[in-house]
Design a protein around this motif. Sequence first.
Motif, PDB file in Angstrom:
ATOM      1  N   ALA A 102       9.589-109.045  27.767  1.00  0.00           N
ATOM      2  CA  ALA A 102      10.713-108.288  27.219  1.00  0.00           C
ATOM      3  C   ALA A 102      11.704-107.958  28.323  1.00  0.00           C
ATOM      4  CB  ALA A 102      10.205-107.010  26.583  1.00  0.00           C
ATOM      5  N   ASN A 103      12.988-107.936  27.994  1.00  0.00           N
ATOM      6  CA  ASN A 103      13.972-107.582  29.015  1.00  0.00           C
ATOM      7  C   ASN A 103      14.156-106.064  29.085  1.00  0.00           C
ATOM      8  OD1 ASN A 103      15.895-106.780  27.105  1.00  0.00           O
ATOM      9  ND2 ASN A 103      17.040-108.729  27.219  1.00  0.00           N
ATOM     10  N   SER A 104      14.938-105.649  30.028  1.00  0.00           N
ATOM     11  CA  SER A 104      14.981-104.217  30.333  1.00  0.00           C
ATOM     12  C   SER A 104      15.490-103.368  29.172  1.00  0.00           C
ATOM     13  CB  SER A 104      15.863-103.977  31.564  1.00  0.00           C
ATOM     14  OG  SER A 104      17.099-104.614  31.354  1.00  0.00           O
ATOM     15  N   SER A 105      16.296-103.983  28.270  1.00  0.00           N
ATOM     16  CA  SER A 105      16.760-103.185  27.150  1.00  0.00           C
ATOM     17  C   SER A 105      15.797-103.263  25.970  1.00  0.00           C
ATOM     18  CB  SER A 105      18.167-103.598  26.731  1.00  0.00           C
ATOM     19  OG  SER A 105      18.196-104.977  26.442  1.00  0.00           O
ATOM     20  N   GLY A 106      14.592-103.810  26.186  1.00  0.00           N
ATOM     21  CA  GLY A 106      13.572-103.836  25.144  1.00  0.00           C
ATOM     22  C   GLY A 106      13.682-105.039  24.233  1.00  0.00           C
ATOM     23  N   GLY A 107      14.668-105.931  24.461  1.00  0.00           N
ATOM     24  CA  GLY A 107      14.801-107.135  23.639  1.00  0.00           C
ATOM     25  C   GLY A 107      14.005-108.281  24.240  1.00  0.00           C
ATOM     26  N   CYS A 108      14.302-109.466  23.773  1.00  0.00           N
ATOM     27  CA  CYS A 108      13.582-110.642  24.276  1.00  0.00           C
ATOM     28  C   CYS A 108      14.509-111.494  25.120  1.00  0.00           C
ATOM     29  CB  CYS A 108      13.095-111.497  23.115  1.00  0.00           C
ATOM     30  SG  CYS A 108      12.005-110.650  21.994  1.00  0.00           S
ATOM     31  N   THR A 109      14.015-112.091  26.166  1.00  0.00           N
ATOM     32  CA  THR A 109      14.802-113.059  26.922  1.00  0.00           C
ATOM     33  C   THR A 109      14.214-114.456  26.743  1.00  0.00           C
ATOM     34  OG1 THR A 109      13.434-112.606  28.821  1.00  0.00           O
ATOM     35  CG2 THR A 109      15.531-111.455  28.692  1.00  0.00           C
ATOM     36  N   ILE A 110      13.264-114.544  25.811  1.00  0.00           N
ATOM     37  CA  ILE A 110      12.418-115.738  25.762  1.00  0.00           C
ATOM     38  C   ILE A 110      13.069-116.999  25.238  1.00  0.00           C
ATOM     39  CG2 ILE A 110      10.267-114.490  25.633  1.00  0.00           C
ATOM     40  CD1 ILE A 110      10.400-114.716  22.633  1.00  0.00           C
TER      41      ILE A 110
HETATM   42  C1  LIG Z   1      17.911-108.414  25.973  1.00  0.00           C
HETATM   43  O1  LIG Z   1      17.529-108.750  24.619  1.00  0.00           O
HETATM   44  C2  LIG Z   1      18.520-108.321  23.666  1.00  0.00           C
HETATM   45  C3  LIG Z   1      17.940-108.618  22.274  1.00  0.00           C
HETATM   46  O2  LIG Z   1      17.426-109.927  22.161  1.00  0.00           O
HETATM   47  C4  LIG Z   1      19.799-109.117  23.925  1.00  0.00           C
HETATM   48  O3  LIG Z   1      20.785-108.705  22.993  1.00  0.00           O
HETATM   49  C5  LIG Z   1      20.273-108.819  25.347  1.00  0.00           C
HETATM   50  O4  LIG Z   1      21.402-109.645  25.627  1.00  0.00           O
HETATM   51  C6  LIG Z   1      19.167-109.145  26.347  1.00  0.00           C
HETATM   52  N1  LIG Z   1      19.622-108.791  27.686  1.00  0.00           N
HETATM   53  C7  LIG Z   1      19.501-109.569  28.750  1.00  0.00           C
HETATM   54  C8  LIG Z   1      20.011-109.040  30.053  1.00  0.00           C
HETATM   55  O5  LIG Z   1      19.015-110.699  28.665  1.00  0.00           O
END
Ligand SMILES: *[C@@H]1O[C@H](CO)[C@@H](O)[C@H](O)[C@H]1NC(C)=O
Length: 301
Positions: free
Chosen positions: A278-286
């Motif tokens: 998970a990325n720092s804002s709790g989303g996915c970077t996958i």
């Molecule tokens: C983190 O994940 C969120 C939701 O998928 C996405 O909107 C956001 O751009 C991501 N941030 C980074 C730095 O990758």
Amino acid sequence: ILIVLLLGSIAPLQLHAASFNESCRATVDPPCQALLAYRSSSLSPTIANISSLFSIPVQAILAANAFSPSDDPSARLSTGETLRIPVPCSCAANGQRSGNTTYTIAPGDFLFQIANNRYGGLVTIEEIAAANGIVDLDKILAGQNLTIPYPCSCRGNSFGGRDALFMAYVVQDGESREGFYRSYNLSQEEFDRLNPSVNLDDLVVCMCVACRARFNRSALDSNLTVASGGYAITANGCVQCNCDGTELHCTRAPTAPRNCSLGCRNSRLQIGNFSTGANSSGGCTIESCLYDGYNNRQIFT
Ligand SMILES: *[C@@H]1O[C@H](CO)[C@@H](O)[C@H](O)[C@H]1NC(C)=O
Ligand SMILES: *[C@@H]1O[C@H](CO)[C@@H](O)[C@H](O)[C@H]1NC(C)=O
Ligand SMILES: *[C@@H]1O[C@H](CO)[C@@H](O)[C@H](O)[C@H]1NC(C)=O
Ligand SMILES: *[C@@H]1O[C@H](CO)[C@@H](O)[C@H](O)[C@H]1NC(C)=O
Ligand SMILES: *[C@@H]1O[C@H](CO)[C@@H](O)[C@H](O)[C@H]1NC(C)=O
Ligand SMILES: *[C@@H]1O[C@H](CO)[C@@H](O)[C@H](O)[C@H]1NC(C)=O
Ligand SMILES: *[C@@H]1O[C@H](CO)[C@@H](O)[C@H](O)[C@H]1NC(C)=O
Ligand SMILES: *[C@@H]1O[C@H](CO)[C@@H](O)[C@H](O)[C@H]1NC(C)=O
Ligand SMILES: *[C@@H]1O[C@H](CO)[C@@H](O)[C@H](O)[C@H]1NC(C)=O
Ligand SMILES: *[C@@H]1O[C@H](CO)[C@@H](O)[C@H](O)[C@H]1NC(C)=O
């Protein structure tokens, strides 16, 4: 006439055109990918019917024909509609490339109709008889299973310097050679190179421009080859790879589970670059990584 042909072909499995005589090393060469051009008969089969005729998943048939994964596989095809069927092409014990599937005889079936209507002429009565040791062509029983051989070749998935898939095609009565060359982007010289000595046979090899993957060599789909305009679903349903005629573009499949860890169907495969999670804002970077094939447990990126 049938009896004579039958006796003449009863020994090893012979496919009906020399164009399909591609040698390989039995027990060494893995199955490769090929196509069949399946022409729908007046029986108006559905994609689900074709899927069971060739033991090829519905999704793979939809993908090869650029249909949407959500298209209804129980819709009937119209007579004469032709689909690309992606099939595995094995190396048989006789050192030649060929494929086969199993057909369970339905009540009222007879060999002529199985060969010409159900299988669209991709197999002959004589080939079915030879593959199943049938001596009396009239004696087949409902419920009995038949091995149905089909012609195929892979030829290194390359032709004239381009990535390619090779397709078995049954030429129709009245079809012009020029029309055929045009629809398959072949010159007469290329056609002759693909089909040396094609004179009596109605079955020809044609070439479809394709994109060939160059994934990690230890990936199970390292040689994935997709015909131009179509796509393939790989990694147990996780990943979709589209071919634009030049290269493969692989992304998460629309039918893959939509969540952060993306566990894929019937497997422990996960999409993405898991060291990042998970990325720092709790989303996915996958989804940012490049797909590089899969093995039983893991998707390479
Ligand atoms: C983190 O994940 C969120 C939701 O998928 C996405 O909107 C956001 O751009 C991501 N941030 C980074 C730095 O990758
Ligand atoms: C197929 O090829 C093999 C060797 O590559 C050859 O011995 C055989 O005669 C060929 N068969 C036909 C029908 O062309
Ligand atoms: C196709 O499948 C349907 C439903 O499964 C079945 O009723 C029908 O007989 C099949 N048709 C052919 C031509 O096999
Ligand atoms: C059918 O294909 C399988 C591999 O898919 C092969 O092992 C088998 O020998 C083939 N059978 C015949 C009769 O060619
Ligand atoms: C025929 O094959 C089907 C599956 O391919 C299998 O379920 C069935 O038991 C077989 N029937 C016979 C008589 O071997
Ligand atoms: C023939 O070429 C056209 C344009 O280059 C392409 O869109 C089409 O897919 C090709 N057809 C085949 C069968 O490869
Ligand atoms: C290919 O995958 C293997 C794991 O099976 C890994 O050890 C290797 O580094 C990968 N090669 C490349 C070029 O990514
Ligand atoms: C991919 O193709 C190469 C050569 O064409 C072959 O050696 C290799 O075994 C194939 N890999 C798979 C997974 O089929
Ligand atoms: C994501 O989907 C997989 C498979 O459907 C499931 O096992 C897993 O618990 C899900 N993860 C999340 C975070 O929802
Ligand atoms: C995968 O994650 C590692 C570690 O976070 C990172 O260095 C690498 O660039 C990522 N690879 C891709 C293709 O995103």
